[in-house]
Design a protein around this motif. Sequence first.
Motif, mmCIF file in Angstrom:
data_model
loop_
_atom_site.group_PDB
_atom_site.id
_atom_site.type_symbol
_atom_site.label_atom_id
_atom_site.label_comp_id
_atom_site.label_asym_id
_atom_site.label_seq_id
_atom_site.Cartn_x
_atom_site.Cartn_y
_atom_site.Cartn_z
ATOM 1 N N MET A 105 5.739 3.466 6.064
ATOM 2 C CA MET A 105 4.860 4.635 5.986
ATOM 3 C C MET A 105 4.637 5.074 4.540
ATOM 4 N N VAL A 106 5.693 5.072 3.733
ATOM 5 C CA VAL A 106 5.559 5.439 2.319
ATOM 6 C C VAL A 106 4.653 4.444 1.615
ATOM 7 N N PHE A 107 4.828 3.155 1.900
ATOM 8 C CA PHE A 107 3.985 2.136 1.282
ATOM 9 C C PHE A 107 2.519 2.388 1.613
ATOM 10 N N ARG A 108 2.226 2.650 2.878
ATOM 11 C CA ARG A 108 0.833 2.879 3.292
ATOM 12 C C ARG A 108 0.223 4.087 2.599
ATOM 13 N N LYS A 109 1.011 5.131 2.421
ATOM 14 C CA LYS A 109 0.496 6.328 1.757
ATOM 15 C C LYS A 109 0.204 6.077 0.284
ATOM 16 N N LYS A 110 0.976 5.179 -0.318
ATOM 17 C CA LYS A 110 0.822 4.902 -1.744
ATOM 18 C C LYS A 110 0.014 3.638 -2.023
ATOM 19 N N MET A 111 -0.404 2.917 -0.981
ATOM 20 C CA MET A 111 -1.092 1.639 -1.148
ATOM 21 C C MET A 111 -2.378 1.801 -1.958
ATOM 22 N N ASP A 112 -2.604 0.848 -2.840
ATOM 23 C CA ASP A 112 -3.833 0.815 -3.620
ATOM 24 C C ASP A 112 -4.982 0.492 -2.677
ATOM 25 N N PRO A 113 -5.927 1.414 -2.493
ATOM 26 C CA PRO A 113 -7.027 1.173 -1.555
ATOM 27 C C PRO A 113 -7.834 -0.080 -1.885
ATOM 28 N N LYS A 114 -7.847 -0.470 -3.140
ATOM 29 C CA LYS A 114 -8.587 -1.666 -3.544
ATOM 30 C C LYS A 114 -7.940 -2.943 -3.015
ATOM 31 N N ARG A 115 -6.665 -2.871 -2.662
ATOM 32 C CA ARG A 115 -5.940 -4.060 -2.187
ATOM 33 C C ARG A 115 -5.808 -4.105 -0.661
ATOM 34 N N THR A 116 -6.274 -3.081 0.023
ATOM 35 C CA THR A 116 -6.089 -2.981 1.469
ATOM 36 C C THR A 116 -6.640 -4.191 2.208
ATOM 37 N N THR A 117 -7.859 -4.581 1.916
ATOM 38 C CA THR A 117 -8.478 -5.719 2.602
ATOM 39 C C THR A 117 -7.726 -7.008 2.302
ATOM 40 N N GLU A 118 -7.356 -7.205 1.056
ATOM 41 C CA GLU A 118 -6.619 -8.409 0.660
ATOM 42 C C GLU A 118 -5.274 -8.490 1.392
ATOM 43 N N ILE A 119 -4.585 -7.375 1.482
ATOM 44 C CA ILE A 119 -3.294 -7.332 2.172
ATOM 45 C C ILE A 119 -3.475 -7.615 3.660
ATOM 46 N N ALA A 120 -4.470 -6.977 4.271
ATOM 47 C CA ALA A 120 -4.727 -7.191 5.700
ATOM 48 C C ALA A 120 -5.094 -8.649 5.984
ATOM 49 N N MET A 121 -5.862 -9.248 5.124
ATOM 50 C CA MET A 121 -6.249 -10.653 5.316
ATOM 51 C C MET A 121 -5.038 -11.583 5.202
ATOM 52 N N GLU A 122 -4.135 -11.297 4.294
ATOM 53 C CA GLU A 122 -2.934 -12.128 4.144
ATOM 54 C C GLU A 122 -2.027 -11.997 5.358
ATOM 55 N N ILE A 123 -1.897 -10.780 5.883
ATOM 56 C CA ILE A 123 -1.107 -10.592 7.105
ATOM 57 C C ILE A 123 -1.727 -11.393 8.239
ATOM 58 N N ALA A 124 -3.027 -11.274 8.407
ATOM 59 C CA ALA A 124 -3.726 -12.000 9.476
ATOM 60 C C ALA A 124 -3.564 -13.508 9.320
ATOM 61 N N ARG A 125 -3.665 -14.007 8.086
ATOM 62 C CA ARG A 125 -3.513 -15.447 7.848
ATOM 63 C C ARG A 125 -2.131 -15.924 8.265
ATOM 64 N N ARG A 126 -1.111 -15.178 7.910
ATOM 65 C CA ARG A 126 0.264 -15.573 8.246
ATOM 66 C C ARG A 126 0.519 -15.511 9.750
ATOM 67 N N VAL A 127 -0.017 -14.497 10.405
ATOM 68 C CA VAL A 127 0.166 -14.375 11.847
ATOM 69 C C VAL A 127 -0.565 -15.519 12.560
#
Length: 90
Positions: free
Chosen positions: A60-82
């Motif tokens: 939760m802390v990470f999400r609150k502090k996450m760089d909005p510019k990296r959100t899509t990149e992070i989500a895509m990497e999670i999806a790729r690994r899954v």
Amino acid sequence: MKKVILGMLAFVVLAACARTITDEQYIASMAALGCKDMTERSPNAAQVLKDAGVSSDQIMVFRKKMDPKRTTEIAMEIARRVMECHGVKQ
């Protein structure tokens, strides 16, 4: 006595701030849940996160502090690994 209590409180606050997880820890923990077909609210999710070395509070802390510019990149990497752990070829 007040100085001791204030000092201990400051230490706890600083320690909590230092426990922010990295992008990689977040990605790995979310992928671990996805690979087990779980969400964060699943009954055994806390154990999966613990095995990944993070807590739900840190997520939760990470999400609150996450760089909005990296959100899509992070989500895509999670999806790729899954997808990879479920045998989906890209």
